[in-house]
Structure formats: structure tokens, C-alpha cells
Design a protein around this motif. Structure first.
Motif, PDB file in Angstrom:
ATOM      1  N   TRP A  33       0.819  -1.223   0.000  1.00 54.72           N
ATOM      2  CA  TRP A  33       0.000   0.000   0.000  1.00 54.72           C
ATOM      3  C   TRP A  33       0.851   1.271   0.000  1.00 54.72           C
ATOM      4  CZ3 TRP A  33       0.478   3.458   4.010  1.00 54.72           C
ATOM      5  CH2 TRP A  33       1.088   2.991   5.180  1.00 54.72           C
ATOM      6  N   GLY A  34       2.044   1.237   0.601  1.00 55.51           N
ATOM      7  CA  GLY A  34       2.916   2.411   0.607  1.00 55.51           C
ATOM      8  C   GLY A  34       3.321   2.799  -0.799  1.00 55.51           C
ATOM      9  N   TYR A  35       3.760   1.786  -1.588  1.00 55.21           N
ATOM     10  CA  TYR A  35       4.114   2.041  -2.979  1.00 55.21           C
ATOM     11  C   TYR A  35       2.895   2.514  -3.772  1.00 55.21           C
ATOM     12  CZ  TYR A  35       8.605  -0.300  -2.227  1.00 55.21           C
ATOM     13  OH  TYR A  35       9.849  -0.632  -1.777  1.00 55.21           O
ATOM     14  N   LEU A  36       1.732   1.940  -3.467  1.00 53.72           N
ATOM     15  CA  LEU A  36       0.513   2.317  -4.172  1.00 53.72           C
ATOM     16  C   LEU A  36       0.172   3.788  -3.928  1.00 53.72           C
ATOM     17  CD1 LEU A  36      -1.776   1.220  -5.955  1.00 53.72           C
ATOM     18  CD2 LEU A  36      -3.056   0.726  -3.874  1.00 53.72           C
ATOM     19  N   LEU A  37       0.343   4.243  -2.691  1.00 49.58           N
ATOM     20  CA  LEU A  37       0.067   5.651  -2.374  1.00 49.58           C
ATOM     21  C   LEU A  37       1.022   6.579  -3.120  1.00 49.58           C
ATOM     22  CD1 LEU A  37      -0.678   5.582   1.481  1.00 49.58           C
ATOM     23  CD2 LEU A  37      -2.303   5.947  -0.402  1.00 49.58           C
ATOM     24  N   LEU A  38       2.306   6.217  -3.163  1.00 48.91           N
ATOM     25  CA  LEU A  38       3.277   7.026  -3.906  1.00 48.91           C
ATOM     26  C   LEU A  38       2.929   7.073  -5.386  1.00 48.91           C
ATOM     27  CD1 LEU A  38       6.608   5.862  -2.206  1.00 48.91           C
ATOM     28  CD2 LEU A  38       5.585   8.154  -2.071  1.00 48.91           C
ATOM     29  N   SER A  39       2.491   5.915  -5.924  1.00 53.66           N
ATOM     30  CA  SER A  39       2.082   5.859  -7.326  1.00 53.66           C
ATOM     31  C   SER A  39       0.853   6.737  -7.557  1.00 53.66           C
ATOM     32  CB  SER A  39       1.795   4.408  -7.720  1.00 53.66           C
ATOM     33  OG  SER A  39       1.366   4.335  -9.058  1.00 53.66           O
ATOM     34  N   PHE A  40      -0.111   6.656  -6.651  1.00 55.27           N
ATOM     35  CA  PHE A  40      -1.343   7.453  -6.768  1.00 55.27           C
ATOM     36  C   PHE A  40      -1.012   8.944  -6.737  1.00 55.27           C
ATOM     37  CE2 PHE A  40      -5.279   9.266  -4.778  1.00 55.27           C
ATOM     38  CZ  PHE A  40      -6.126   9.003  -5.847  1.00 55.27           C
ATOM     39  N   PHE A  41      -0.093   9.323  -5.860  1.00 57.11           N
ATOM     40  CA  PHE A  41       0.345  10.727  -5.775  1.00 57.11           C
ATOM     41  C   PHE A  41       0.952  11.176  -7.106  1.00 57.11           C
ATOM     42  CE2 PHE A  41       3.999  13.596  -4.955  1.00 57.11           C
ATOM     43  CZ  PHE A  41       3.289  14.720  -4.550  1.00 57.11           C
ATOM     44  N   GLY A  42       1.759  10.305  -7.722  1.00 54.02           N
ATOM     45  CA  GLY A  42       2.369  10.630  -9.011  1.00 54.02           C
ATOM     46  C   GLY A  42       1.331  10.829 -10.099  1.00 54.02           C
ATOM     47  N   TYR A  43       0.307   9.985 -10.117  1.00 58.40           N
ATOM     48  CA  TYR A  43      -0.728  10.098 -11.147  1.00 58.40           C
ATOM     49  C   TYR A  43      -1.596  11.347 -10.940  1.00 58.40           C
ATOM     50  CZ  TYR A  43       0.531   5.373 -12.580  1.00 58.40           C
ATOM     51  OH  TYR A  43       1.211   4.274 -13.034  1.00 58.40           O
ATOM     52  N   ILE A  44      -1.783  11.746  -9.684  1.00 57.19           N
ATOM     53  CA  ILE A  44      -2.511  12.989  -9.420  1.00 57.19           C
ATOM     54  C   ILE A  44      -1.744  14.175  -9.999  1.00 57.19           C
ATOM     55  CG2 ILE A  44      -3.222  14.589  -7.604  1.00 57.19           C
ATOM     56  CD1 ILE A  44      -4.011  12.220  -5.897  1.00 57.19           C
ATOM     57  N   LEU A  45      -0.427  14.183  -9.802  1.00 58.91           N
ATOM     58  CA  LEU A  45       0.395  15.262 -10.368  1.00 58.91           C
ATOM     59  C   LEU A  45       0.269  15.287 -11.888  1.00 58.91           C
ATOM     60  CD1 LEU A  45       3.742  15.034  -8.324  1.00 58.91           C
ATOM     61  CD2 LEU A  45       1.915  16.733  -8.085  1.00 58.91           C
ATOM     62  N   TYR A  46       0.349  14.103 -12.503  1.00 56.26           N
ATOM     63  CA  TYR A  46       0.258  14.021 -13.967  1.00 56.26           C
ATOM     64  C   TYR A  46      -1.097  14.531 -14.455  1.00 56.26           C
ATOM     65  CZ  TYR A  46       0.001  12.011 -18.650  1.00 56.26           C
ATOM     66  OH  TYR A  46      -0.150  11.845 -20.000  1.00 56.26           O
ATOM     67  N   ALA A  47      -2.168  14.027 -13.821  1.00 53.36           N
ATOM     68  CA  ALA A  47      -3.515  14.378 -14.278  1.00 53.36           C
ATOM     69  C   ALA A  47      -3.807  15.859 -14.088  1.00 53.36           C
ATOM     70  CB  ALA A  47      -4.557  13.541 -13.526  1.00 53.36           C
ATOM     71  N   ALA A  48      -3.283  16.447 -13.031  1.00 50.73           N
ATOM     72  CA  ALA A  48      -3.549  17.863 -12.759  1.00 50.73           C
ATOM     73  C   ALA A  48      -2.935  18.766 -13.810  1.00 50.73           C
ATOM     74  CB  ALA A  48      -3.021  18.237 -11.377  1.00 50.73           C
ATOM     75  N   MET A  49      -1.884  18.306 -14.475  1.00 48.69           N
ATOM     76  CA  MET A  49      -1.201  19.144 -15.454  1.00 48.69           C
ATOM     77  C   MET A  49      -1.959  19.237 -16.784  1.00 48.69           C
ATOM     78  SD  MET A  49       1.312  20.404 -13.853  1.00 48.69           S
ATOM     79  CE  MET A  49       0.206  20.339 -12.408  1.00 48.69           C
ATOM     80  N   GLU A  50      -2.893  18.325 -17.056  1.00 47.33           N
ATOM     81  CA  GLU A  50      -3.644  18.389 -18.314  1.00 47.33           C
ATOM     82  C   GLU A  50      -4.587  19.589 -18.338  1.00 47.33           C
ATOM     83  OE1 GLU A  50      -3.075  15.841 -20.994  1.00 47.33           O
ATOM     84  OE2 GLU A  50      -1.363  16.120 -19.651  1.00 47.33           O
ATOM     85  N   PRO A  51      -5.485  19.724 -17.358  1.00 43.11           N
ATOM     86  CA  PRO A  51      -6.307  20.951 -17.362  1.00 43.11           C
ATOM     87  C   PRO A  51      -5.455  22.205 -17.165  1.00 43.11           C
ATOM     88  CG  PRO A  51      -6.685  19.665 -15.347  1.00 43.11           C
ATOM     89  CD  PRO A  51      -5.896  18.825 -16.268  1.00 43.11           C
ATOM     90  N   ALA A  52      -4.310  22.063 -16.505  1.00 41.88           N
ATOM     91  CA  ALA A  52      -3.427  23.224 -16.339  1.00 41.88           C
ATOM     92  C   ALA A  52      -2.930  23.718 -17.704  1.00 41.88           C
ATOM     93  CB  ALA A  52      -2.243  22.864 -15.443  1.00 41.88           C
TER      94      ALA A  52
END
Length: 594
Positions: A33-52
Motif C-alpha cells: 500500500w505504501g508504494y501504491l500511495l506514492l504511485s497514486f500521488f504521481g498520477y494525481i500530479l500528472y492528471a492535474a497538469m492536463e487541465p493546467a
């Protein structure tokens, strides 16, 4: 060689079952789950940059329209670089840590499957080809990687991107956004149909891969027979057939995948065309600046890629679900039953068969019928008779490789079903007709399993007692010589002596010898027979022999024919009866004289 087994994996098209299976697969993610949370955080950063990016484009168009270009000459390039740096960091975090999660899941599944494999009853090993088992452990588990790493990555990254872009579009103009959302049900219907198709084809591909490994493993193991009997063309045709079946299933999968993507793209293009048509209406687009208008259409256009990838990943996801269904079906199988509660300790070795009958699972005919016999501790029972009569079956029931159907098989007055399985088998040493050695050293094969702590001196003594030490000393590395897969680097007689040394080292009170000297030359057989005679002293021994000269000194000789004991007694008593044993003895004696 047998034809490739027509083993069919059940195909389950039920969406609810697919969801349930995938959720069970996802439960293995919990340990990471620790790795999963880090991965989820990375995907949030990626996804946020599209509408940006869309918002930045709006800003660029607006300042160009207002003639304020000079004020943002540094801000806009810096914002672009910042967006791509953040997106790159998000991509790395998401992809790398998701790979950690996926590989841990596959590792856990493989180890669980192997742990289950060694606990399954003997009947399972006889019911499924080796290649099919290897496919479950290798190919099927590999399919799971994609359904974890790729599928979750795309679902999280592209899903969050879609949510972000739609949220931005709704913020810009909710009326136009609702029009775009009308195509979602149509995309859902396409994905639903493709899901069923992908899962069915994935199961067929897994079956075909099992056939490929079945044929290949048989041809490899039996390469000498293939060469001698001219089986190359036959094996080539067999392999062509199963490989072609795999190819055809793969092509069907690719065709479905190839059709799925353009259909979804057409639906999205149709939605974009309708969207632009309405957007050009003054009543709907009134109040929107040029920057708003361009940013809205850009965001809508950017939705195409993540939606396409979300539908495209469906094939990988369904492959993983089909593989998971097969894996979990295997993991849910019942292990070898061990209901015994009695501790065996060190048994004396009094063995008694009481009206015992047995038939193999799925067989109509009984392999053994109403067996009644008593073997006192420390005595030797020799089982003789024609091949297929039931001799090996009678011996293999003692360590409970199978459970008897009727009657009882007792050791020291207690049914073997009452003993704990591990304790029961710790009292039994076995030398098979087909010797099994593992790809390790001679020492590791003699001191195998529970014997691995045996000292080098004890290993050497056992090798000497089995008449194996002489040839072991001649090898370059002595007891540390590698024997190869199933002892392929040793001769048949050498393999047999290693197996006998293993039984001698175990020093069990019950000894089963299944044609233990069959692979030896006459000189080695005499030496081994002396070692066996010494080994059998004060041990209860069940010896299966083809050559009657090796068992003439047995305390009891039982003649087995068609699963029944037709007569038993000592060598002299049976000869005096002039029955089945006497006929076998006379026939063999006359053949040896000739």
C-alpha cells in the motif's frame, strides 16, 4: 506418447464474476500500500497538469487578444516548463512504484501457487499434464502483471485526467459539457461487448499456451525416443497444431482490439462535431472570451487520448481477469487431506491389510480387491505378479498417496488415516523404480528434505552402504558433483544407488523397494542386494520385484493378480503349492537358463 490433453479451462463471461475476481486480485496489492500511495500521488500530479495546460492556453489567447504579450514573456515559458517538469515527476512516481506493486503481486501469487502445488494430492498430478501446470505458474501469472501495472496505471492516470478535464469543462461551460457526456453510454456498450470477447479469447490463449508447453516438454523429455522411432515429423505436426491454435486466438484478440479503438474514436469524433456545432451557436457561447472558447475546445479534444487509452486497456485488463480466474481456481483447490490426529513417533512397523479395496479416482474398475494380509514388524513382504496387477498400488497406499475406499490399512494396530500425515511418512523410506533426482549435488540428493542437516560423514557412510562411494570418489567434485536435471549426468545404475543411499540415510522403520535393483548390471546388483539385505534387517520391508531370485529369502511372498492376492507364503511353501508363484518361478528360471 499421449496426445495433447484436451484440458478445458472454464470460460466465465459473467461481469459480476469478473469484477469479483479482479477485486480478489487487487486484495494482493494491500501488502504494497505504501508504494501504491506514492504511485497514486504521481498520477494525481500528472492528471492535474492536463487541465493546467488548457488553462495556460486560455491565458495565452486572452493576453494575445488584449495585446498584453510583453507582460507575460517570462511567465508563460516558465509555466510551460513547470507543467512538464511536474508531469514528468508524476509519470516517474506513478510508473515506477506501480511496477513495484505489480511485481510484488506476481511474486506472492507464484509463491502461493507453488506452496499449494506441493500440498496437492497425487491424483491431481496424474490428472493434468506437466506443461499445463508450468503454464499456470509462468504464463498465467505474467498476464496478471499487465492487469495490475498497466491497467491500474491507465485507470488512475487517464481516469484522473478525464475527471480533471471534465471538471474544467463544466467550470467553463456546463451546458456544452452535458452534451459531451451523452456519448458515455454508447462507449460503455462498446466496452461491455469487448470485455466479454477479450476474456473469452484470453482463456483460449492460455489453454493454447498450455498445449504448446505440453507438446514441447514431452518432446524434450522423450528426445531419444523421438529420434530412434522417427517421431520428428509427428512431433512437428503436433507442435504446429497447438502453436497455430495459439496464433489464431491471438489474431482474434488483436482484431477485436483493433476494432474497439476506432469505434470509440468515431464516437468521440461524433461527439466533438456535435459539440463544436453547438459551441458555434451565439446563444450558447455568449459570455465566453476567445480564450475561454479555445480552452474549452482544447480540453474537449484532450479527452480523446485518455478515453481511448481507458478503452484500449480493457484487453489487458480482461487478460488479467481470465488469468486470475485460472489462478484462483487453482489456489482454491483442496490440499491433500490430513485428518489424522495421532502422533506417529517412531513406529514399530506392524502392517495389516483388513478387507481393503481401492480404485483410482475416476476409474470404474477396482485396482485392489478385498486385500487381507498381515506383515509383522521387521519382516519382509515381497509382492510379485504380472505388470499392472496392483503391486505398486498396494505399496503406495502405505504412505497414503491415496486414501483407500473400503476396509482398513493399519500400522501398529491403528489405521493409517488416524496418523498425522507428516509423522506417518517420516517413518517410511521409498526407492522407486523410476528414480527421482533433483538438479543439485549428489550430497543434496542423498541428504534431501528432512535429511538436509545430515553430516558429511553420515552421507558418505550411506553412499558406501549403497555401493555408491566408489564411483562418487572418481568424480571431479565428489559428493559436490552436480547431477543435472533428474540425474541426467549419471548412469541409470548410479542414479539408482544414489536413491538407495538416500533411503539408507533416512533409517526409517518401514522400507518400500519398488524394483530397486532394476537399473543395475548384474555385478552392481549383487553388491546392492547385499547392502539391501543389511538395510532390511530389523525393518519392515515391502519389496516389489520382477526377478524372483532377489526375493527368495523374503518372509512372505504374495502373488498379486488383477488386484487380488491369489496366494501367499514363503518361497518354499509357494513352490510346494505348485500354483501361480511356481509357474512364474519355473517360467523365469527356464528363460534365464536359455
Amino acid at each position: 506418447m499421449q496426445e495433447e490433453a484436451k484440458v478445458k479451462e472454464p470460460i466465465n463471461d459473467d461481469p459480476a464474476s469478473g469484477v469479483k475476481t479482479y477485486l480478489r486480485l487487487l486484495s494482493y496489492v494491500g501488502s504494497s500500500w505504501g508504494y501504491l500511495l506514492l504511485s497514486f500521488f504521481g498520477y494525481i500530479l500528472y492528471a492535474a497538469m492536463e487541465p493546467a495546460l488548457a488553462a495556460l492556453l486560455k491565458h495565452i489567447v486572452d493576453i494575445v487578444s488584449d495585446g498584453k504579450i510583453t507582460e507575460s514573456r517570462l511567465l508563460i515559458p516558465g509555466a510551460i516548463l513547470g507543467i512538464f517538469i511536474v508531469r514528468g515527476i508524476g509519470t516517474f512516481f506513478g510508473s515506477y512504484f506501480m511496477a513495484q506493486v505489480a511485481n510484488k503481486v506476481v511474486f506472492d501469487l507464484r509463491t502461493q501457487m507453488f506452496n499449494k502445488l506441493v500440498l496437492l494430492p497425487s491424483s491431481y498430478y496424474h490428472s493434468i499434464p506437466t506443461g499445463r501446470l508450468l503454464t499456470k505458474l509462468t504464463y498465467n501469472t505474467e498476464q496478471v502483471i499487465g492487469s495490475i501495472s498497466q491497467a491500474i496505471r491507465v485507470v488512475l492516470r487517464e481516469g484522473l485526467t478525464v475527471v480533471g478535464l471534465l471538471g474544467y469543462m463544466i467550470y467553463m461551460n456546463w451546458k456544452l459539457s452535458l452534451l459531451f457526456l451523452l456519448v458515455v453510454p454508447f462507449i460503455g456498450l462498446v466496452v461491455r461487448y469487448a470485455s466479454k470477447r477479450f476474456r473469452k479469447l484470453s482463456t483460449r490463449i492460455q489453454n493454447a499456451m498450455g498445449g504448446v508447453t505440453d507438446v514441447a516438454s514431452e518432446a524434450i523429455k522423450g528426445h531419444e525416443v523421438v529420434k530412434i522411432f522417427g517421431g520428428s515429423d509427428y512431433e512437428t505436426k503436433r507442435f504446429y497444431k497447438v502453436a497455430n491454435e495459439n496464433r489464431r486466438s491471438q489474431l482474434k484478440m488483436n482484431k477485436t482490439k483493433a476494432l474497439n479503438v476506432p469505434i470509440v474514436q468515431f464516437i468521440l469524433a461524433f461527439a466533438m462535431a456535435i459539440l463544436i456545432w453547438f459551441a458555434l451557436s451565439p446563444s450558447i457561447s455568449s459570455g465566453m472570451t476567445p480564450g475561454d472558447f479555445i480552452a474549452f475546445l482544447t480540453a474537449a479534444g484532450m479527452l480523446g487520448k485518455p478515453i481511448r487509452q481507458l478503452t484500449d486497456i480493457n484487453s489487458v485488463l480482461q487478460k488479467g481477469i481470465a488469468a486470475s480466474y485460472s489462478i484462483f481456481e487453482f489456489l482454491d483447490m483442496d490440499v491433500e487431506p490430513d485428518l489424522g490426529k495421532r502422533e506417529a513417533g517412531r513406529l514399530k512397523g506392524n502392517i495389516e491389510w483388513r478387507s481393503m479395496s481401492f480404485s483410482y479416482p475416476g476409474a470404474d474398475k477396482q485396482a485392489l480387491k478385498n486385500i487381507n494380509l498381515s506383515l509383522p514388524a521387521g519382516k519382509t513382504l515381497a509382492l510379485v505378479g504380472r505388470s499392472g496387477g496392483g503391486k505398486s498400488t498396494m505399496a503406495n497406499l502405505i504412505p497414503r498417496f491415496y486414501n483407500i475406499d473400503e476396509g482398513e490399512l493399519c500400522i501398529d494396530g491403528h489405521s493409517i488415516a488416524d496418523y498425522e500425515l507428516k509423522g506417518l511418512r517420516s517413518n517410511i523410506a521409498l526407492v522407486n523404480q523410476q528414480v527421482v533426482l533433483f538438479n543439485g549435488t549428489i550430497r543434496e540428493n542423498i541428504a534431501y528434505g528432512d535429511l538436509h542437516d545430515a553430516s558429511l560423514e553420515d552421507v558418505i557412510e550411506a553412499a558406501k552402504a549403497a555401493n555408491a562411494w566408489e564411483f562418487i570418489q572418481e568424480l571431479d567434485n565428489g559428493v559436490d558433483t552436480m547431477v543435472g536435471e533428474n540425474g541426467v549426468l549419471l548412469s541409470g545404475g548410479q542414479r539408482q544407488r544414489i536413491a538407495i543411499a538416500r533411503a539408507i540415510l533416512k533409517n526409517a522403520p518401514i522400507l518400500i523397494l519398488d524394483e530397486a535393483t532394476s537399473a543395475l548390471d548384474t555385478e552392481s546388483e549383487r553388491a546392492i542386494q547385499l547392502a539391501l539385505d543389511s538395510l532390511m534387517e530389523n525393518r519392515t520391508t515391502i519389496a516389489i520385484a520382477h526377478r524372483l531370485s532377489t526375493i527368495e529369502n523374503a518372509d512372505i511372498i504374495a502373488v498379486i493378480d488383477h488386484g487380488e492376492i491369489v496366494e501367499y507364503g514363503s518361497h518354499s511353501e509357494l513352490l510346494a503349492m505348485n500354483g501361480a508363484y511356481a509357474q512364474l518361478h519355473n517360467k523365469q528360471f527356464s528363460e534365464e537358463s536359455d
